[in-house]
Design a protein around this motif. Structure first.
Motif, short mmCIF file in Angstrom:
data_model
loop_
_atom_site.label_atom_id
_atom_site.label_comp_id
_atom_site.label_asym_id
_atom_site.label_seq_id
_atom_site.Cartn_x
_atom_site.Cartn_y
_atom_site.Cartn_z
N GLY A 180 1.69 -0.41 10.93
CA GLY A 180 2.00 -0.51 9.50
C GLY A 180 1.71 0.79 8.77
O GLY A 180 2.48 1.22 7.91
N LEU A 234 4.51 -10.12 13.51
CA LEU A 234 4.96 -8.74 13.26
C LEU A 234 4.24 -7.76 14.20
O LEU A 234 4.87 -6.91 14.85
CB LEU A 234 4.66 -8.38 11.80
N THR A 273 4.18 3.26 6.69
CA THR A 273 3.87 3.52 5.28
C THR A 273 3.91 5.02 5.00
O THR A 273 4.41 5.46 3.98
CB THR A 273 2.49 2.91 4.93
N ARG A 320 -4.92 -1.83 3.79
CA ARG A 320 -4.43 -3.09 3.19
C ARG A 320 -5.53 -3.72 2.33
O ARG A 320 -5.25 -4.34 1.30
CB ARG A 320 -4.03 -4.08 4.29
N HIS A 362 -5.18 -8.79 10.71
CA HIS A 362 -4.00 -7.93 10.46
C HIS A 362 -4.47 -6.70 9.68
O HIS A 362 -4.28 -6.59 8.46
CB HIS A 362 -2.96 -8.73 9.67
N ARG A 382 0.83 -1.21 0.00
CA ARG A 382 0.00 0.00 0.00
C ARG A 382 0.87 1.26 0.00
O ARG A 382 2.05 1.22 0.34
CB ARG A 382 -0.97 0.00 1.19
N ASN A 412 -0.78 -8.76 1.26
CA ASN A 412 -2.00 -8.18 1.85
C ASN A 412 -3.15 -8.09 0.87
O ASN A 412 -2.92 -8.03 -0.33
CB ASN A 412 -1.67 -6.77 2.37
N ARG A 472 5.79 -5.29 17.10
CA ARG A 472 5.53 -3.84 17.19
C ARG A 472 4.91 -3.48 18.54
O ARG A 472 5.20 -2.42 19.10
CB ARG A 472 4.60 -3.41 16.04
N SER A 503 5.13 0.29 2.23
CA SER A 503 5.07 -0.36 3.55
C SER A 503 6.42 -0.92 3.99
O SER A 503 7.38 -0.99 3.21
CB SER A 503 3.95 -1.40 3.57
N ALA A 504 6.47 -1.32 5.24
CA ALA A 504 7.72 -1.72 5.91
C ALA A 504 8.25 -3.06 5.39
O ALA A 504 7.52 -3.83 4.78
CB ALA A 504 7.44 -1.84 7.40
O1 LIG Z 1 1.22 -1.93 6.56
C1 LIG Z 1 1.23 -2.59 5.53
O2 LIG Z 1 0.50 -2.36 4.55
C2 LIG Z 1 2.22 -3.71 5.38
C3 LIG Z 1 2.18 -4.69 6.49
O3 LIG Z 1 0.93 -5.28 6.62
C4 LIG Z 1 2.68 -4.12 7.80
O4 LIG Z 1 1.97 -4.25 8.79
O5 LIG Z 1 3.80 -3.61 7.81
#
Ligand SMILES: O=C(O)C[C@H](O)C(=O)O
Ligand SMILES: NC(=O)c1ccc[n+]([C@@H]2O[C@H](COP(=O)([O-])OP(=O)(O)OC[C@H]3O[C@@H](n4cnc5c(N)ncnc54)[C@H](O)[C@@H]3O)[C@@H](O)[C@H]2O)c1
Length: 306
Positions: free
Chosen positions: A214, A147, A218, A88, A175, A82, A120, A151, A224-225
């Motif tokens: 995320g 992930l 972004t 997402r 997610h 994204r 995603n 975080r 994105s990361a």
């Molecule tokens: O944020 C995003 O679009 C990518 C990924 O799902 C994230 O959490 O880093």
């Protein structure tokens, strides 16, 4: 252990790099649709082998799945990321077709593979992979919770003023920016509940920052990361390779657990040589239960777009 990573972009390459540096896999095959791209990434990574001290052989191929044959694990990172301001879920129309064709190609050459889905909207892409391949449910795992939990621990450690290694915590649910459920009630600093150190306002702040983790990146990066996503995937691949039975929240196919059916969504799972060895049902309080129901409703709405 042979690992194929489809998509040699930001996340795929980062994942291949962490797998190689940890030195537990004999071979990593990078596959990308862009001519020469995976080959280039593989060569660049292989030129770090003597510097980083790994023996994993990394090769790259353009769309040639015969080179992925007999993979033990395959990671799907192919698809678009994204841009700032997007959700997402908005990626579904492009990524669904890519993920479906990639998953079908993978299993043609590696019928016993364990697939980790990253693209995603990940919970829906994981569900799609189940429907498209018919692989046993233990062999399809969505990466999101590992992930999101990393975080969460980062945000908790920031609020606590301590190293992230002092903190334990888990994020379940979808997610997505609104669907994640950081379990602050169960988070601890060396076994002491974090509520002992942080008041409700601080915990609420940690929770909200975790959910938009995320999106925050972004906005900063323009896409994105990749470092933490790559590290999270490599930790899951390692758990499979070493049969370590580590617990990660993963997007797993539920058949009644948490009162949910026919959906892939984040729940704690034991990961080992068979992929998902067990789905762990933890006791949720009423607020957490209703958040999980809301989160599942949102994932189902996205699934309905398939
Ligand atoms: O944020 C995003 O679009 C990518 C990924 O799902 C994230 O959490 O880093
Ligand atoms: N689940 C998670 O926690 C998580 C974390 C980060 C990123 N993501 C998702 O992962 C995906 C990849 O992100 P990125 O930053 O690496 O993007 P990227 O654009 O850097 O890389 C994607 C790669 O996929 C390749 N690709 C596209 N179609 C393909 C196909 N049919 N076959 C093979 N390769 C193909 C592209 O050429 C590109 O190199 C995105 O959908 C992103 O949203 C998910």
């Amino acid at each position: 252990m042979k690992v194929t990573v489809v998509g040699a972009g930001a996340v795929g390459a980062s994942c291949a790099e962490y797998i190689a540096i940890k030195n537990f896999a004999s071979e990593v095959v990078l596959v990308d649709i862009k001519e020469g791209f995976a080959e280039g990434k593989a060569m660049d990574l292989m030129q770090t082998a003597s510097l980083n001290g790994f023996d994993t052989k990394i090769t790259g191929v353009t769309n040639d799945y015969s080179k992925s044959a007999d993979s033990d694990v395959a990671v799907i990172t192919s698809g678009i990321p994204r841009k700032p301001g997007m959700t997402r879920e908005e990626l579904i129309s492009t990524n669904a077709g890519i993920v479906k064709s990639v998953a079908e190609n993978l299993i043609k050459h590696s019928p016993n593979v364990i697939v980790i889905v990253v693209s995603n909207p990940m919970d829906t892409m994981t569900y799609l992979t189940h429907k498209a391949t018919g692989l046993p449910k233990n062999r399809i795992i969505g990466m999101g919770g590992a992930l999101d939990s990393a975080r969460f621990k980062y945000r908790l450690s920031e609020a606590l003023g301590c190293p992230a290694s002092d903190v334990d915590g888990m994020v379940i649910g979808g997610h997505s920016d609104t669907g994640m459920i950081p379990l602050t009630r169960l988070a601890t600093r060396n076994s002491v509940p974090v509520s002992k150190f942080l008041d409700n306002d601080k915990l609420e702040y940690v929770k909200e920052e975790t959910k938009v983790g995320g999106a925050t990146l972004t906005k900063l990066l323009g896409t994105s990361a990749w470092y933490a996503p790559g590290a999270a995937v490599s930790a899951m691949v390692q758990a499979i390779a070493l049969d370590s039975k580590k617990m990660f929240p993963c997007s797993v196919f539920l058949e009644g657990q948490y009162g949910l059916k026919d959906i892939c969504i984040g729940a704690p799972a034991i990961i080992g040589r068979n992929g998902v060895e067990e789905i762990v049902e933890i006791e949720l309080d009423d607020a957490e239960k209703s958040k999980l129901t809301e989160s599942a409703d949102a994932v189902r709405k996205t699934n309905d777009l398939l």
